[in-house]
Design a protein around this motif. Structure first.
Motif, PDB file in Angstrom:
ATOM      1  N   PHE A 376      -1.647   1.603  -0.484  1.00  0.00           N
ATOM      2  CA  PHE A 376      -2.046   0.360  -1.229  1.00  0.00           C
ATOM      3  C   PHE A 376      -1.735  -0.623  -0.415  1.00  0.00           C
ATOM      4  O   PHE A 376      -0.617  -1.340  -0.759  1.00  0.00           O
ATOM      5  CB  PHE A 376      -1.512   0.526  -2.649  1.00  0.00           C
ATOM      6  N   PRO A 377      -2.539  -1.314   0.447  1.00  0.00           N
ATOM      7  CA  PRO A 377      -2.079  -2.460   1.061  1.00  0.00           C
ATOM      8  C   PRO A 377      -1.953  -3.664   0.363  1.00  0.00           C
ATOM      9  O   PRO A 377      -1.048  -4.644   0.667  1.00  0.00           O
ATOM     10  CB  PRO A 377      -3.153  -2.786   2.335  1.00  0.00           C
ATOM     11  N   ASN A 378      -2.691  -3.798  -0.631  1.00  0.00           N
ATOM     12  CA  ASN A 378      -2.581  -5.001  -1.471  1.00  0.00           C
ATOM     13  C   ASN A 378      -3.218  -4.474  -2.874  1.00  0.00           C
ATOM     14  O   ASN A 378      -4.393  -4.744  -3.028  1.00  0.00           O
ATOM     15  CB  ASN A 378      -3.624  -6.089  -0.841  1.00  0.00           C
ATOM     16  N   SER A 379      -2.182  -4.163  -3.839  1.00  0.00           N
ATOM     17  CA  SER A 379      -2.538  -3.680  -4.907  1.00  0.00           C
ATOM     18  C   SER A 379      -3.196  -4.651  -5.795  1.00  0.00           C
ATOM     19  O   SER A 379      -3.595  -4.521  -6.970  1.00  0.00           O
ATOM     20  CB  SER A 379      -1.559  -2.749  -5.676  1.00  0.00           C
ATOM     21  N   ALA A 380      -3.085  -5.974  -5.586  1.00  0.00           N
ATOM     22  CA  ALA A 380      -3.718  -7.046  -6.367  1.00  0.00           C
ATOM     23  C   ALA A 380      -5.074  -7.159  -6.073  1.00  0.00           C
ATOM     24  O   ALA A 380      -5.717  -7.809  -7.053  1.00  0.00           O
ATOM     25  CB  ALA A 380      -3.140  -8.422  -5.722  1.00  0.00           C
ATOM     26  N   LEU A 400       1.795   4.906  -0.781  1.00  0.00           N
ATOM     27  CA  LEU A 400       2.624   3.758  -0.186  1.00  0.00           C
ATOM     28  C   LEU A 400       2.516   2.462  -0.677  1.00  0.00           C
ATOM     29  O   LEU A 400       1.267   1.873  -0.743  1.00  0.00           O
ATOM     30  CB  LEU A 400       2.620   3.711   1.331  1.00  0.00           C
ATOM     31  N   PHE A 401       3.467   1.747  -1.235  1.00  0.00           N
ATOM     32  CA  PHE A 401       3.011   0.455  -1.708  1.00  0.00           C
ATOM     33  C   PHE A 401       4.101  -0.529  -1.000  1.00  0.00           C
ATOM     34  O   PHE A 401       5.393  -0.462  -1.369  1.00  0.00           O
ATOM     35  CB  PHE A 401       3.360   0.347  -3.556  1.00  0.00           C
ATOM     36  N   LYS A 402       3.491  -1.236  -0.139  1.00  0.00           N
ATOM     37  CA  LYS A 402       4.554  -1.959   0.748  1.00  0.00           C
ATOM     38  C   LYS A 402       4.793  -3.379   0.225  1.00  0.00           C
ATOM     39  O   LYS A 402       3.764  -4.120   0.086  1.00  0.00           O
ATOM     40  CB  LYS A 402       3.944  -2.131   2.219  1.00  0.00           C
ATOM     41  N   ASN A 403       5.940  -3.793   0.335  1.00  0.00           N
ATOM     42  CA  ASN A 403       6.034  -5.284  -0.109  1.00  0.00           C
ATOM     43  C   ASN A 403       5.356  -5.955  -1.584  1.00  0.00           C
ATOM     44  O   ASN A 403       4.730  -6.773  -1.076  1.00  0.00           O
ATOM     45  CB  ASN A 403       5.678  -6.068   1.274  1.00  0.00           C
ATOM     46  N   ALA A 413      -1.262   1.065 -10.897  1.00  0.00           N
ATOM     47  CA  ALA A 413      -1.708   2.042  -9.789  1.00  0.00           C
ATOM     48  C   ALA A 413      -0.853   3.034  -9.579  1.00  0.00           C
ATOM     49  O   ALA A 413      -1.044   4.063  -9.379  1.00  0.00           O
ATOM     50  CB  ALA A 413      -1.921   1.052  -8.590  1.00  0.00           C
ATOM     51  N   LEU A 414       0.476   2.428  -9.394  1.00  0.00           N
ATOM     52  CA  LEU A 414       1.823   3.177  -9.314  1.00  0.00           C
ATOM     53  C   LEU A 414       1.751   4.235 -10.350  1.00  0.00           C
ATOM     54  O   LEU A 414       2.250   5.655 -10.248  1.00  0.00           O
ATOM     55  CB  LEU A 414       3.038   2.291  -9.286  1.00  0.00           C
ATOM     56  N   GLY A 431      10.403  -2.731  -0.412  1.00  0.00           N
ATOM     57  CA  GLY A 431      10.266  -4.050  -0.340  1.00  0.00           C
ATOM     58  C   GLY A 431       9.385  -4.574  -1.546  1.00  0.00           C
ATOM     59  O   GLY A 431       9.109  -5.785  -1.767  1.00  0.00           O
ATOM     60  N   SER A 432       8.983  -3.604  -2.328  1.00  0.00           N
ATOM     61  CA  SER A 432       8.229  -4.187  -3.600  1.00  0.00           C
ATOM     62  C   SER A 432       9.052  -4.148  -4.870  1.00  0.00           C
ATOM     63  O   SER A 432      10.095  -3.765  -4.942  1.00  0.00           O
ATOM     64  CB  SER A 432       7.128  -2.840  -3.844  1.00  0.00           C
TER      65      SER A 432
END
Ligand SMILES: Nc1ncnc2c1ncn2[C@@H]1O[C@H](COP(=O)(O)OP(=O)(O)O)[C@@H](O)[C@H]1O
Ligand SMILES: [Mg+2]
Length: 443
Positions: A376-380, A400-403, A413-414, A431-432
């Motif tokens: 999920f590169p940008n879950s926004a 993977l949820f990064k930063n 989503a998580l 980092g998240s």
């Protein structure tokens, strides 16, 4: 930590190109208009390297009051880009991502306009693929503020993108390096210091290999690092005469070079390399997170019981780094190495993983049922029907949820991943600020 791989950070040649670009940055052109200067050239030819040279030039820094660098890559989402531009500035750094995520477009534009104010700015949009002129016009409108003489420098592989975006008479076409410059680069990467004189026979073959790279430094670097420390003449010849040079997509030598180097890897490293494509494009990772990622998927093979898995991982990392599969190394303290993958190397790794990996963005409409790793590169910006899309994915092992800053959509989503994927082997929230309820962890 000592590196066992060579790092050639020095840029070879490009003096004239640097001068030309700097001249374009000084040119006022039509009064009152922000000039948009596209630099176009094939992938791996050195657009980003040249742009960095220009960006870091003292004279250029003095000429602008505000400098911004944003890597755009494949997705051209205006909201995201505005956020990235804001975050790339000193004034914008302090903005909370979660707050920015919640803002209306109007507000985001307002912040950007305020940051730019009446400053003379230089904005780099690196690696642009968008050929949708409406989207670009929209962003352009927002950016057309600031003082006279402000510039936007765009790097792209596509002439079409360059012509849609640019507003100067012609884009700057970056050619490859000259043959001699390529030989210099090759020699620096393929031989240990001062050893080149000892192996004139190898150098001769090396020069022939360089010719196949069409002046593209990325291809030269990959092949030279493959041959580093190898002294068997027949091995060098086998690389020079490989069938892979006849590949169809051989427009710039990068693909055959990558394939050649990849084919020489032992099987366990092939897999580790392919798994690197899991990280988003242009993502800066530290070597430990990569090592733990491999470890979680059982990719580290220990031959000796006493060997520490971390050490094996480190060895794998160094082996792949020594092949120029990673670049832009930075050391954080003396222990952590940060680096990135070139986008073409990333594309190649991704092509090896077929349907195993999937990055989910707002434009995702389908996810292969055989997917094993979700990013999920940008879950926004997620697809509205995420819950339906995640149905029936029985093989997911990694999420993977990064930063990620916590937001309603990222947290849901998580939660979806935790409730759906019973065979999840690795959940990376590095980092998240997302939260996992303790009962989910079986605590
Ligand atoms: N003039 C140069 N001298 C030495 N290395 C270079 C040069 N130009 C590019 N490189 C290296 O080649 C690789 C590809 O360059 P990059 O600027 O990323 O290409 P592009 O942005 O056109 O895809 C990078 O590892 C970069 O460091
Ligand atoms: Mg680039």
């Amino acid at each position: 930590m000592t590196h066992t791989f060579v790092q050639v950070s020095e840029v070879i040649g490009r003096d004239k190109d640097k001068e030309n670009i700097i001249r374009l940055l000084q040119d006022y052109g039509d009064r009152g208009q922000v000039s948009i200067i596209p630099i176009v050239g094939v992938g791996g030819s050195g657009k980003t390297a040249l742009t960095k040279l220009v960006y870091n030039d003292g004279g250029v820094k003095n000429n602008f009051q505000l400098m911004m660098w944003v890597c755009v890559s494949k997705e051209f989402d205006i909201r995201n880009l505005i956020k990235k531009i804001i975050k790339s500035t000193d004034d914008g750094m302090g903005y909370d991502v979660e707050k920015l995520n919640k803002m209306e477009m109007e507000q985001l534009q307002g912040i950007l306009r305020e940051i730019i104010g009446d400053k003379k700015y230089l904005l780099i949009l690196d690696d642009v693929w968008n050929d949708n002129s409406m989207k670009w016009n929209h962003l352009k409108e927002i950016l057309f503020t600031g003082a006279n003489g402000s510039k936007i420098l765009v790097t792209t592989c596509s002439k079409e993108v360059a012509s849609i975006m640019g507003n100067i008479p012609a884009p700057y076409e970056l050619s490859g390096l000259s043959h001699d410059e390529c030989v210099t680069l090759f020699t620096r990467c393929a031989f240990k210091e001062r050893q080149v004189k000892r192996y004139p026979n190898l150098l001769k073959i090396g020069v022939e290999i360089v010719e196949k790279c069409n002046g593209v430094p990325l291809a030269v670097k990959i092949l030279a690092s493959l041959l580093f420390t190898k002294t068997d003449e027949n091995y060098w010849k086998s690389i020079r005469d490989s069938e892979l040079w006849r590949m169809k997509q051989n427009e710039n030598g990068v693909l055959p070079a990558l394939r050649l180097s990849y084919e020489q890897l032992p099987t366990f490293l092939k897999k580790c390399f392919a798994y690197c494509s899991f990280y988003p494009k242009d993502y800066q990772f530290n070597h430990f997170e990569l090592i733990y990622f491999w470890m979680a998927h059982g990719l580290l093979e220990s031959t000796n019981e006493n060997e520490d898995l971390e050490d094996i991982g480190l060895h794998y990392f160094q082996e792949l780094a020594s092949r120029s599969f990673f670049q832009d190394f930075e050391e954080m303290g003396s222990l952590i190495i940060l680096c990135k993958m070139h986008d073409l190397v990333h594309d190649f790794a991704l092509s090896l993983t077929q349907n195993e990996f999937s990055a989910i963005t707002s434009s995702t409409t389908r996810i292969s049922k055989s997917v094993r790793h979700l990013l999920f590169p940008n879950s926004a910006s997620l697809p509205p029907d995420l819950s339906t899309l995640l149905q029936g994915l029985d093989h997911v092992r990694t999420a993977l949820f990064k930063n990620e800053e916590k937001s309603l959509s990222s947290q849901s989503a998580l939660d979806l991943c935790l409730s759906r994927f019973q065979y999840l082997r690795m959940l990376d929230l590095n980092g998240s600020t997302l939260e996992i309820p303790l009962e989910r962890l079986g605590v």
